[in-house]
Scaffold this active site. Sequence first.
Site, mmCIF file in Angstrom:
data_model
loop_
_atom_site.group_PDB
_atom_site.id
_atom_site.type_symbol
_atom_site.label_atom_id
_atom_site.label_comp_id
_atom_site.label_asym_id
_atom_site.label_seq_id
_atom_site.Cartn_x
_atom_site.Cartn_y
_atom_site.Cartn_z
ATOM 1 N N GLY A 1 -56.892 -64.589 16.875
ATOM 2 C CA GLY A 1 -57.624 -63.367 17.375
ATOM 3 C C GLY A 1 -57.851 -62.680 16.070
ATOM 4 O O GLY A 1 -56.885 -62.490 15.285
ATOM 5 N N THR B 1 -52.797 -60.063 12.544
ATOM 6 C CA THR B 1 -52.875 -59.985 14.048
ATOM 7 C C THR B 1 -52.500 -58.447 14.456
ATOM 8 O O THR B 1 -51.606 -57.811 13.716
ATOM 9 C CB THR B 1 -52.001 -60.933 14.828
ATOM 10 N N ILE B 2 -53.085 -57.978 15.466
ATOM 11 C CA ILE B 2 -52.983 -56.507 15.899
ATOM 12 C C ILE B 2 -51.395 -56.541 16.274
ATOM 13 O O ILE B 2 -50.876 -55.515 16.671
ATOM 14 C CB ILE B 2 -53.764 -56.077 16.737
ATOM 15 N N ASP B 3 -50.704 -57.692 16.867
ATOM 16 C CA ASP B 3 -49.365 -57.631 17.681
ATOM 17 C C ASP B 3 -48.322 -57.347 16.926
ATOM 18 O O ASP B 3 -47.233 -57.245 17.446
ATOM 19 C CB ASP B 3 -49.308 -59.035 18.384
ATOM 20 N N ASP C 1 -46.349 -59.289 15.343
ATOM 21 C CA ASP C 1 -45.083 -60.337 16.199
ATOM 22 C C ASP C 1 -44.482 -61.487 15.377
ATOM 23 O O ASP C 1 -44.563 -62.196 15.425
ATOM 24 C CB ASP C 1 -45.378 -60.827 17.344
ATOM 25 N N ARG D 1 -49.429 -59.335 23.339
ATOM 26 C CA ARG D 1 -49.060 -60.794 23.804
ATOM 27 C C ARG D 1 -47.628 -60.532 24.379
ATOM 28 O O ARG D 1 -47.356 -60.099 25.340
ATOM 29 C CB ARG D 1 -49.317 -61.858 23.011
ATOM 30 N N LYS E 1 -42.777 -32.189 35.956
ATOM 31 C CA LYS E 1 -43.921 -32.718 35.133
ATOM 32 C C LYS E 1 -45.147 -33.102 36.009
ATOM 33 O O LYS E 1 -45.031 -33.831 37.082
ATOM 34 C CB LYS E 1 -43.353 -34.258 34.525
ATOM 35 N N ARG F 1 -52.326 -36.442 37.146
ATOM 36 C CA ARG F 1 -52.188 -37.858 37.759
ATOM 37 C C ARG F 1 -51.099 -38.676 36.879
ATOM 38 O O ARG F 1 -50.618 -38.169 35.712
ATOM 39 C CB ARG F 1 -53.361 -38.485 37.454
ATOM 40 N N LYS G 1 -38.221 -32.501 37.463
ATOM 41 C CA LYS G 1 -38.320 -31.568 36.335
ATOM 42 C C LYS G 1 -39.583 -30.839 36.456
ATOM 43 O O LYS G 1 -39.984 -29.977 35.447
ATOM 44 C CB LYS G 1 -38.369 -32.339 34.942
ATOM 45 N N ASP H 1 -49.312 -66.596 14.509
ATOM 46 C CA ASP H 1 -48.477 -67.715 14.800
ATOM 47 C C ASP H 1 -49.385 -69.144 15.144
ATOM 48 O O ASP H 1 -48.773 -69.957 14.465
ATOM 49 C CB ASP H 1 -47.392 -67.441 15.631
ATOM 50 N N ARG I 1 -60.272 -70.448 18.228
ATOM 51 C CA ARG I 1 -58.773 -71.226 18.532
ATOM 52 C C ARG I 1 -59.270 -72.831 18.605
ATOM 53 O O ARG I 1 -59.852 -72.883 19.841
ATOM 54 C CB ARG I 1 -58.031 -70.468 19.724
HETATM 55 O O1 F6P Z 1 -52.923 -62.005 19.468
HETATM 56 C C1 F6P Z 1 -53.803 -60.881 19.658
HETATM 57 C C2 F6P Z 1 -54.218 -60.684 21.168
HETATM 58 O O2 F6P Z 1 -55.170 -59.582 21.072
HETATM 59 C C3 F6P Z 1 -53.040 -60.322 21.902
HETATM 60 O O3 F6P Z 1 -52.687 -59.045 21.889
HETATM 61 C C4 F6P Z 1 -53.571 -60.894 23.134
HETATM 62 O O4 F6P Z 1 -52.623 -61.157 24.288
HETATM 63 C C5 F6P Z 1 -54.595 -62.033 22.935
HETATM 64 O O5 F6P Z 1 -54.870 -61.956 21.488
HETATM 65 C C6 F6P Z 1 -56.044 -61.936 23.794
HETATM 66 O O6 F6P Z 1 -56.517 -63.164 23.321
HETATM 67 P P1 F6P Z 1 -57.987 -63.473 23.556
HETATM 68 O O7 F6P Z 1 -58.889 -62.691 22.803
HETATM 69 O O8 F6P Z 1 -58.220 -65.000 23.487
HETATM 70 O O9 F6P Z 1 -58.288 -62.966 25.035
#
Ligand code: F6P
Length: 328
Positions: A15, A130-132, A134, A176, A218, A167, A216, A107, A76
């Site tokens: 990604g 990676t934005i995750d 992780d 992920r 909200k 709302r 409360k 990863d 990928r």
């Molecule tokens: O690993 C980055 C990510 O954006 C995850 O947050 C997400 O689950 C996944 O890739 C989405 O993958 P794709 O771009 O293949 O839909």
Amino acid sequence: MNEPIKKIAVLTSGGDAPGMNAAIRAVVRACTYYRMDCIGIYRGYQGMIEGDFKPLAAREVSNIINKGGTILKSARSEEFKTEEGREKAYNQLVKEGIGALVVIGGDGTFTGALKFIQEFNFPVVGIPGTIDNDIYGTDRTIGYDTALNTVVEVIDKIRDTASSHNRLFFIEVMGRDAGFIALNTGIGAGAEEILIPEKDLGLDRLEESLTISREKGKSSSIVVVSEGDKIGKNVFELADHIKEKYPFYDIRVSVLGHMQRGGSPSCSDRVLASRLGVAAVEALLDRSTGVMVGITNNQVSTVGLNKAIKMNHDINKELLKVAEITSV
Ligand code: F6P
């Protein structure tokens, strides 16, 4: 093996993440600085198999530090998961006279790199992109900070309309199997509840919390749901369930999706990417291989790719407490 490295190749895989271009730029310019050639490999490992290479000189990466996505494209590759695929890729590198490789990704990218190193004893260094967030062995991954800022900006906007209409919003964010984006943006945007895979809040707790919020007084609420969370796995079903149980709630769902991966990288991501790009090239010059460069306590660090993949990057428990206290 002990011959000096004359040519380094760089690729982005998996990604995409904002800041990957800044990392590519840093790798290319570090190669120029240390008097080596740099080759850009397009479309990640798939481009490596197909020999989709282009020499990159310092001026060819001008004006990309501010750009989202990756100029090298990403993919990928299923073929790279096979021995034949990896052998083809190796032969392409040898044919081009490439002596070492920098891979920018997450990863999946590092898993492929490890296999490649084991099979061909080819020098590879990884950069976490990676934005995750992780990945073990770095406090932050490239793209994470930008994604946080993007998400917070969007939740702020949703809050305006949530509040106007009294709302309840369920907002699904990426990550992920990791809850870093949800937890940090949930705190940053003042969410009432945050659902993350690392902490099983449970449906009962969520229902209890929504009841208390209502008692409360909200009038509107934001629940940030990480895509990997167990009870939030299908955010629409979760919203339907809550609606059935609490018909008085006017509920909407927003799935933020891939917008979280785009946009101009934050300054923090640009600096991180620049530091790690230089560090990766220097690591290869020092004959390191099979490692990822990262940032630990604001110092450049290295960790084995096997650890980066296998070990958990833990959620900061203090943040969980802060989320609970600040949403009373
Ligand atoms: O690993 C980055 C990510 O954006 C995850 O947050 C997400 O689950 C996944 O890739 C989405 O993958 P794709 O771009 O293949 O839909």
